[in-house]
Design a protein around this motif. Structure first.
Motif, short mmCIF file in Angstrom:
data_model
loop_
_atom_site.label_atom_id
_atom_site.label_comp_id
_atom_site.label_asym_id
_atom_site.label_seq_id
_atom_site.Cartn_x
_atom_site.Cartn_y
_atom_site.Cartn_z
N THR A 92 -10.10 2.55 -9.22
CA THR A 92 -11.24 3.44 -9.58
C THR A 92 -11.84 4.11 -8.35
O THR A 92 -13.05 4.07 -8.12
CB THR A 92 -12.31 2.63 -10.34
N ASN A 93 -10.92 4.67 -7.56
CA ASN A 93 -11.30 5.44 -6.36
C ASN A 93 -11.98 4.58 -5.29
O ASN A 93 -12.62 5.12 -4.38
CB ASN A 93 -12.22 6.61 -6.74
N GLY A 94 -11.83 3.28 -5.39
CA GLY A 94 -12.45 2.43 -4.38
C GLY A 94 -11.53 2.15 -3.20
O GLY A 94 -11.99 1.70 -2.15
N LEU A 95 -10.24 2.41 -3.36
CA LEU A 95 -9.29 2.14 -2.27
C LEU A 95 -9.48 3.17 -1.17
O LEU A 95 -9.61 4.36 -1.44
CB LEU A 95 -7.86 2.21 -2.81
N PRO A 96 -9.52 2.74 0.11
CA PRO A 96 -9.60 3.72 1.20
C PRO A 96 -8.49 4.76 1.10
O PRO A 96 -7.34 4.43 0.73
CB PRO A 96 -9.46 2.87 2.46
N HIS A 97 -8.83 6.00 1.41
CA HIS A 97 -7.86 7.08 1.33
C HIS A 97 -6.77 6.88 2.39
O HIS A 97 -7.05 6.47 3.52
CB HIS A 97 -8.58 8.42 1.56
N HIS A 98 -5.52 7.18 1.98
CA HIS A 98 -4.36 6.95 2.85
C HIS A 98 -4.38 5.52 3.43
O HIS A 98 -4.49 5.33 4.65
CB HIS A 98 -4.31 7.98 3.99
N PRO A 99 -4.28 4.51 2.56
CA PRO A 99 -4.35 3.12 3.04
C PRO A 99 -3.22 2.82 4.02
O PRO A 99 -2.08 3.25 3.83
CB PRO A 99 -4.22 2.28 1.77
N THR A 100 -3.54 2.06 5.07
CA THR A 100 -2.56 1.86 6.16
C THR A 100 -2.21 0.40 6.42
O THR A 100 -1.08 0.10 6.81
CB THR A 100 -3.11 2.48 7.46
N SER A 101 -3.17 -0.51 6.27
CA SER A 101 -2.86 -1.91 6.56
C SER A 101 -3.80 -2.80 5.76
O SER A 101 -4.82 -2.35 5.24
CB SER A 101 -3.00 -2.22 8.06
N MET A 102 -3.43 -4.09 5.67
CA MET A 102 -4.25 -5.03 4.91
C MET A 102 -4.08 -6.44 5.46
O MET A 102 -3.15 -6.74 6.21
CB MET A 102 -3.87 -4.99 3.43
N PHE A 103 -4.99 -7.31 4.99
CA PHE A 103 -4.94 -8.71 5.39
C PHE A 103 -5.44 -9.54 4.22
O PHE A 103 -6.47 -9.22 3.60
CB PHE A 103 -5.82 -8.96 6.63
N ILE A 104 -4.71 -10.64 3.91
CA ILE A 104 -5.07 -11.53 2.80
C ILE A 104 -5.85 -12.72 3.38
O ILE A 104 -5.35 -13.40 4.28
CB ILE A 104 -3.84 -12.01 2.04
N ALA A 105 -7.06 -12.95 2.86
CA ALA A 105 -7.90 -14.05 3.33
C ALA A 105 -8.27 -14.94 2.17
O ALA A 105 -8.43 -14.48 1.03
CB ALA A 105 -9.16 -13.51 4.01
N TYR A 106 -8.44 -16.22 2.46
CA TYR A 106 -8.81 -17.19 1.43
C TYR A 106 -10.04 -17.95 1.90
O TYR A 106 -10.07 -18.52 2.99
CB TYR A 106 -7.67 -18.17 1.15
N ASP A 107 -11.09 -17.93 1.08
CA ASP A 107 -12.32 -18.67 1.35
C ASP A 107 -12.14 -20.07 0.75
O ASP A 107 -12.23 -20.24 -0.47
CB ASP A 107 -13.50 -17.94 0.72
N LEU A 153 0.85 -1.19 0.00
CA LEU A 153 0.00 0.00 0.00
C LEU A 153 0.88 1.24 0.00
O LEU A 153 1.79 1.36 0.84
CB LEU A 153 -0.90 0.01 1.23
N ASN A 154 0.62 2.14 -0.94
CA ASN A 154 1.27 3.46 -0.95
C ASN A 154 0.37 4.45 -0.26
O ASN A 154 -0.70 4.82 -0.80
CB ASN A 154 1.56 3.90 -2.38
N ALA A 155 0.78 4.90 0.92
CA ALA A 155 -0.09 5.77 1.71
C ALA A 155 -0.23 7.16 1.11
O ALA A 155 -1.30 7.78 1.16
CB ALA A 155 0.44 5.86 3.14
N SER A 156 0.84 7.68 0.54
CA SER A 156 0.80 9.07 0.06
C SER A 156 0.10 9.20 -1.28
O SER A 156 -0.43 10.27 -1.60
CB SER A 156 2.22 9.63 -0.03
N THR A 157 0.09 8.15 -2.10
CA THR A 157 -0.50 8.24 -3.44
C THR A 157 -1.76 7.39 -3.58
O THR A 157 -2.31 7.31 -4.69
CB THR A 157 0.52 7.79 -4.49
N ASP A 158 -2.23 6.78 -2.49
CA ASP A 158 -3.43 5.95 -2.53
C ASP A 158 -3.33 4.89 -3.63
O ASP A 158 -4.22 4.75 -4.48
CB ASP A 158 -4.70 6.79 -2.74
N GLU A 159 -2.25 4.09 -3.60
CA GLU A 159 -2.04 3.08 -4.62
C GLU A 159 -1.93 1.69 -3.99
O GLU A 159 -1.41 1.52 -2.88
CB GLU A 159 -0.76 3.38 -5.41
N PHE A 160 -2.42 0.74 -4.79
CA PHE A 160 -2.38 -0.67 -4.40
C PHE A 160 -1.49 -1.40 -5.40
O PHE A 160 -1.79 -1.41 -6.61
CB PHE A 160 -3.79 -1.25 -4.38
#
Length: 712
Positions: A148-163, A119-126
């Motif tokens: 397409t502007n769906g990423l939370p602004h200033h992304p900070t953390s994430m988690f990968i889950a598998y169903d 996650l790029n916090a300053s550019t809102d990139e994934f």
């Protein structure tokens, strides 16, 4: 009039009933499946996959035995990277498109490909990092932007889950530097993390039904999402700005928009949390939280289910100031223990906390700056790629990527093996090594076990090195070590078996050989060594007893005589022998005679001797004379003609006649011979006649005539 809308709604109602009934049946069935799988996994966990010694010595043969014999695949790593070892690192640079990277996670897809997400916090990139099939590769980068502007602004953390039921991948993302922009989103990748066009759903900020119109996400970080035993999905975040723990309830479908429940601050242990990691240990869930506010690590005891509010918190402290302004924390289980890795945002240090169980005890190690860490913001989960361990760290100061590795060691005689029964191997240096065993790699019933094996230096041993003895002699072999329990000598050839379990044993080998000895120590160390006994096998061979004609010569010595090395020879007695110092002398005894040979070899400061005898029998039953002689020869053996018998007791006469019957020589002395002259004049070349008469020593009378050729 026909009501189309009513008809459609009726169909919808019936369809919903059928669908709900179907889902109810499936839930019951799937619950049984999950419980069955959990039961099998618990059974695998309880079952020891292999047996191995706890302690060995350097170069001691190591025997491993699998307890599973019907697996689809096997992998043994004999010198696998041990998570307790100090990691090495390398800064891979800033060429990956990072801009104030706030979080990184790594996961292996079902097809064996490794993917990382940043996650790029300053550019809102994934961003997605594609490592291919090895985490040692330099990854290629796919920048999805802000989806397409769906990423939370200033992304900070994430988690990968598998169903596992739907076989779909999801990446949950938190973001927001303020309460107003705080949000949680879900990125749907479908069956593969390599999906080029993932979808995103931004939940925004959600309200707790108990406190409507009050947004519950306030700087959410450290997200965790999992499916519990009730088949429902739950997620947790920690709010950095109000120190609250918040739960998200997804129900049985991870794709649902969750309801939120505010848990609060269990035990008051949350203090400006920057990250959270979770683990299920002994049937209990635990959250470990990195607190920036007071530079501590907190543990939240969740309990056996995720759907609970009855949690307790414990402040684990700063581990003697090793934790300073922590920015991230990851948890991994390896070799039966749990390990937390923590990055410090200001000191750029990496700290490891080892624990046998989630509730401790804890052992902290400060690895200082690893791989050019530069104000690290996040560390990924520790991943094991067979024998190597990897983790990746994002650095805010220079937007670079650090790769942390714990690699396979090179101290095992065999690095790995892929069959059920591994070969015997050894370690060539002392230390603690990790044995890693995997069965059914990549399958649902995959099981992993690892074990540490301590390799001790070889204890002090006093040994008689390469002794030398003469054949027929005995020697005391000794292998003395103060702390040894017992000894086992082999082979038992020419060895005193009454003492083959002691440190000293008597042996008398007939040939050069090795005597092996195993030395057993109380700590499990076994030293397998040997003593090389050099046997000097000097052989004296005088030759076979024989019968020779009276006056004839014979050569002594046989084929087994030792001829090589520093060897000397001595024949006795010295009579009637050409040379007493050579191995094969010529003799002409006058009667029955016995000779003795003594062979002496000087080797390694040792003098070895061997003796042998030979008896020659002289056969006196006839006169023995040559059939030709040459008076002009310089050799005394051929320039005279006469009786060569030595076993005569009396010679009555010996006479020589020319072809006209004139007697040219006569004597009654056995040793007197004709020189080829008559009355001082040389006789001509020709054939002469001789006659002799006498008695052997045995008293046997002998008489004979013959011819001789005189040659000039």
């Amino acid at each position: 009039m026909y009501n189309f809308a009513t008809k459609v709604c009726s169909y919808c109602y019936i369809s919903r009933l059928l669908r709900n009934f179907f889902f109810w049946i499936m839930r019951k069935y799937l619950l049984l499946v999950v419980l069955s799988i959990l039961s099998q996994l618990q059974a695998l966990k309880a079952q020891t996959l292999f047996t191995a010694p706890d302690t060995v010595c350097v170069r001691q043969p190591v025997h491993l035995n699998s307890t599973i014999f019907d697996a689809a695949s096997y992998y043994w790593g004999f010198c696998s990277g041990a998570i307790t070892s100090a990691p090495s690192g390398v800064n891979m640079g800033n060429g990956f498109g990072f801009h104030q990277p706030s979080n990184i996670e790594i996961q292996q897809d079902r097809n064996g490909q490794y993917y990382g997400f940043v996650l790029n916090a300053s550019t809102d990139e994934f961003l997605r990092l594609n490592y291919g099939t090895s985490l040692n590769n330099v990854p290629t980068v796919t920048n999805f932007g802000n989806l397409t502007n769906g990423l939370p602004h200033h992304p900070t953390s994430m988690f990968i889950a598998y169903d596992t039921l739907a076989e779909n991948w999801f990446v949950f993302v938190t973001g927001g530097y303020t309460k107003a922009e705080s949000a949680v989103g879900r990125i749907d990748f479908g069956p593969t993390l390599g999906n080029p066009t993932p979808n995103i759903a931004n939940f925004g900020n959600l309200d707790d039904p108990l406190t409507p119109a009050v947004n519950e996400f306030v700087g959410p970080k450290g997200i965790f999402v999992a499916q519990d035993a009730d088949l429902k999905w739950y997620g947790y975040v920690v709010n950095r700005f109000n120190n609250f723990l918040v739960r998200m309830d997804f129900g049985t479908n991870i794709s649902n928009t969750p309801a939120v429940v505010t848990i609060g601050n269990p035990g008051g242990v949350l203090n400006d949390p920057t990250d959270m990691a979770a683990i299920l240990d002994n049937g209990q869930y635990y959250f470990f939280v990195a607190n920036r506010g007071n530079s501590t690590i907190a543990r939240i005891n969740v309990g056996p289910v995720l759907n609970t509010t009855a949690m307790t918190g414990s402040n684990l402290g700063d581990f003697l100031f090793r934790v300073t302004i922590p920015s991230s924390i990851s948890l991994t289980r390896d070799c039966g223990s749990i390990y937390a890795y923590i990055t410090d945002s200001t000191t750029s240090q990496l700290v490891s906390i080892q624990m046998a169980t989630a509730v401790g005890p804890y052992t902290a190690v400060d690895y200082s700056v690893v791989g050019g860490m530069n104000f690290p913001s996040s560390i990924s989960t520790i991943l094991r790629d067979k024998d190597d361990l990897y983790a990746f760290i994002t650095n805010v100061a220079d937007s670079s990527l650090t790769k942390v590795t714990i690699t396979q060691c090179t101290n095992a005689s065999i690095p790995s093996f892929t069959e059920v029964t591994p070969p015997v191997y050894y370690y060539n240096a002392p230390g603690t090594y990790n044995i890693y065993y995997v069965i059914n790699q990549g399958k649902p019933n995959m099981a992993v076990e690892c074990k540490s094996i301590v390799v001790l230096p070889i204890p002090n041993i006093f040994i008689n090195i390469n002794p030398t003895i003469c054949k027929g002699d005995s020697i005391k072999l000794y292998v003395i070590s103060n702390f040894a329990d017992s000894f086992a000598w082999s082979p038992i050839y020419h060895i005193d078996t009454a003492y083959d379990g002691d440190d000293t044993v008597k042996a008398w080998p007939d040939y050069t050989m090795n005597y092996n000895v195993e030395i057993f120590y109380p700590d499990g160390c076994i030293v397998d060594t040997f003593i090389h006994v050099n046997v000097v096998k000097v052989t004296a061979d005088a030759g076979p007893d024989r019968t020779i004609l009276d006056g004839a010569t014979s050569i002594l010595g046989g084929p087994d005589m030792t001829l090589e090395g520093a060897v000397t020879y001595h024949w006795t007695p010295f009579q009637y022998i050409e040379d007493t110092t050579v191995p094969f002398p010529t003799v002409n005894p006058p009667s029955d005679f016995t000779y003795v040979i003594e062979v002496t070899e000087h080797s390694s400061g040792l003098t070895c001797q061997a003796r042998d005898t030979v008896t020659l029998h002289s056969n006196c039953g006839d006169f023995y004379l040559p059939n030709a002689f040459a008076p002009a020869s310089t050799s005394s053996l051929v320039n005279r003609f006469g009786v060569i018998n030595q076993g005569l007791s009396q010679l009555n006469y010996f006479r020589v006649f020319d072809r006209w019957g004139v007697m040219v020589f006569q004597t009654s002395t056995p040793t007197q011979m004709w020189d080829g002259t008559y009355n001082g004049t040389p006789c001509p070349t020709g054939v002469y006649v001789w006659e002799a008469d006498g008695f052997c020593v045995s008293g046997k009378p002998i008489k004979k005539k013959g011819n001789v050729s005189l040659l000039r």
